[in-house]
Enzyme design. Structure first.
Site, PDB file in Angstrom:
ATOM      1  NE  ARG A  45      -4.233  -1.795   2.038  1.00 55.86           N
ATOM      2  CZ  ARG A  45      -5.167  -1.752   3.015  1.00 55.86           C
ATOM      3  NH1 ARG A  45      -4.910  -1.150   4.214  1.00 55.86           N
ATOM      4  NH2 ARG A  45      -6.289  -2.713   2.702  1.00 55.86           N
ATOM      5  CG  ASP A 150     -14.026   6.209   7.035  1.00 51.42           C
ATOM      6  OD1 ASP A 150     -14.596   5.269   7.163  1.00 51.42           O
ATOM      7  OD2 ASP A 150     -12.969   6.188   7.125  1.00 51.42           O
TER       8      ASP A 150
HETATM    9  C1  SAM Z   1     -13.873  -2.207   6.928  1.00 47.26           C
HETATM   10  S1  SAM Z   1     -14.597  -0.698   6.940  1.00 47.26           S
HETATM   11  C2  SAM Z   1     -16.183  -0.612   7.511  1.00 47.26           C
HETATM   12  C3  SAM Z   1     -17.130  -0.271   6.541  1.00 47.26           C
HETATM   13  C4  SAM Z   1     -18.660  -0.440   7.089  1.00 47.26           C
HETATM   14  N1  SAM Z   1     -18.769   0.010   8.410  1.00 47.26           N
HETATM   15  C5  SAM Z   1     -18.877  -1.851   7.167  1.00 47.26           C
HETATM   16  O1  SAM Z   1     -18.997  -2.624   7.970  1.00 47.26           O
HETATM   17  O2  SAM Z   1     -19.236  -2.249   5.803  1.00 47.26           O
HETATM   18  C6  SAM Z   1     -13.791   0.342   8.446  1.00 47.26           C
HETATM   19  C7  SAM Z   1     -13.672   1.863   8.304  1.00 47.26           C
HETATM   20  O3  SAM Z   1     -13.065   2.344   9.292  1.00 47.26           O
HETATM   21  C8  SAM Z   1     -12.500   3.664   9.030  1.00 47.26           C
HETATM   22  N2  SAM Z   1     -11.674   3.748  10.342  1.00 47.26           N
HETATM   23  C9  SAM Z   1     -10.585   3.260  10.543  1.00 47.26           C
HETATM   24  N3  SAM Z   1      -9.875   3.789  11.716  1.00 47.26           N
HETATM   25  C10 SAM Z   1     -10.900   4.971  11.825  1.00 47.26           C
HETATM   26  C11 SAM Z   1     -10.924   5.992  12.981  1.00 47.26           C
HETATM   27  N4  SAM Z   1      -9.858   5.867  14.041  1.00 47.26           N
HETATM   28  N5  SAM Z   1     -11.788   6.853  13.050  1.00 47.26           N
HETATM   29  C12 SAM Z   1     -12.716   6.914  11.884  1.00 47.26           C
HETATM   30  N6  SAM Z   1     -12.849   5.894  11.180  1.00 47.26           N
HETATM   31  C13 SAM Z   1     -11.934   4.885  11.068  1.00 47.26           C
HETATM   32  C14 SAM Z   1     -11.682   3.148   8.103  1.00 47.26           C
HETATM   33  O4  SAM Z   1     -11.389   4.261   7.170  1.00 47.26           O
HETATM   34  C15 SAM Z   1     -12.789   2.093   7.079  1.00 47.26           C
HETATM   35  O5  SAM Z   1     -13.491   3.107   6.191  1.00 47.26           O
END
Ligand code: SAM
Length: 282
Positions: A45, A150
């Site tokens: 990445r 996000d």
């Molecule tokens: C795997 S996705 C989950 C998406 C959705 N909630 C689902 O279950 O399909 C995880 C998301 O969490 C976000 N994320 C990770 N760390 C974070 C943080 N500290 N604050 C806000 N968002 C965060 C990532 O950018 C990512 O878009």
């Protein structure tokens, strides 16, 4: 000239010290706790960023990430978040909205819903919530608002656009598909979420580790497949903060492999599969 290969036969060398520095920076800034086994993934990445910036070493790259005057911190985070998502993922939570939440709020008589999708990625989760609510005719005059947040600025931009490949919405029920407008000309094969859906959702950048500007209360908080990347103390702290923003009777919905430690969530009780309800205030 082709890529310069390091002694390890790779384009760039990532030392143990580089990898540990990346892990520490990522954890401090986002809470994401990348395991030692994810070295290859991290390499893949971030090398895109080294190439884009014409840098030769991870050391130079990380100096840029740490430089408050450079703008690389954001791309560093955007590159390392995992954004896998899909419409109506873990569908039982959307059934809960329809079959439990809506009747409960109907009984309260408030005709108003406030829902937070925390860690919304490209928007499939908030659009699934909006589709669920928009397809219930009895809610057509309710005040419905979905906050979608996000840490990753790129996924939020995609979410605001609300554009889907036709095949991604093909499996939706016809009344839900009708809430998208089909692209024509150069947009053939694409569909855009219609005004009814997009007007319900506000996308905002928010790092869950930092202060939250919202005071709530929310009827439902979706935080699914997000805390799985955090260490135990961070998970516990977040669950406590989420529960304090729910109204009594409101729901916290977590991902399939996530559950709050009982001690961290005295205000919550289990209410079905990965659903937790806020108890009445004592
Ligand atoms: C795997 S996705 C989950 C998406 C959705 N909630 C689902 O279950 O399909 C995880 C998301 O969490 C976000 N994320 C990770 N760390 C974070 C943080 N500290 N604050 C806000 N968002 C965060 C990532 O950018 C990512 O878009």
């Amino acid at each position: 000239m082709g890529p310069v290969l390091s002694t390890a036969g790779r384009e760039f060398e990532m030392t143990d010290a580089d990898f540990n520095r990346i892990r520490r920076l990522l954890k401090d800034r986002s809470g994401i706790d990348v395991g030692a086994g994810k070295r290859q993934l991290v390499y893949g990445r971030l090398t895109r960023r080294l190439r884009a910036l014409n840098l030769r070493t991870f050391n130079d790259y990380l100096a840029l990430v740490e430089d408050a005057n450079a703008d690389e911190a954001r791309s560093f985070l955007n590159s390392l978040t995992t954004n896998v998502t899909e419409l109506f993922r873990e569908e039982h939570h959307f059934e809960l909205l329809r079959e439990r939440l809506v009747p409960e709020v109907t009984a309260l008589g408030t005709r108003r819903l406030r829902i937070w999708s925390a860690g919304c990625s490209v928007g499939d989760e908030p659009y699934s919530i909006a589709l669920t609510l928009a397809s219930l005719p009895e809610l057509s005059t309710w005040d419905l608002k979905i906050l979608a947040t996000d840490i990753d600025s790129e996924v939020l931009a995609q979410g605001r656009e609300g554009v889907y490949q036709m095949d991604r919405i093909a499996k939706l029920k016809p009344n839900m598909r009708a809430l998208f407008s089909r692209g024509v000309g150069s947009k053939t094969g694409l569909a855009r979420a219609g005004d009814r859906l997009r007007e319900m959702i506000t996308f905002k950048q928010l790092n869950l580790l930092q202060d939250w500007p919202m005071s709530g209360p929310f009827d439902v908080i979706f935080c699914r497949n997000v805390i799985i990347y955090f260490d135990a103390p961070t998970k516990e702290q977040l669950v406590r903060r989420f529960s304090s923003l729910l109204r009594p009777g409101g729901y916290l919905l977590l991902g399939h492999s996530e559950s709050p430690a009982a001690a961290s969530a005295p205000l919550l009780e289990s209410s079905g599969r990965t659903a937790f309800v806020r108890k009445a205030s004592r």
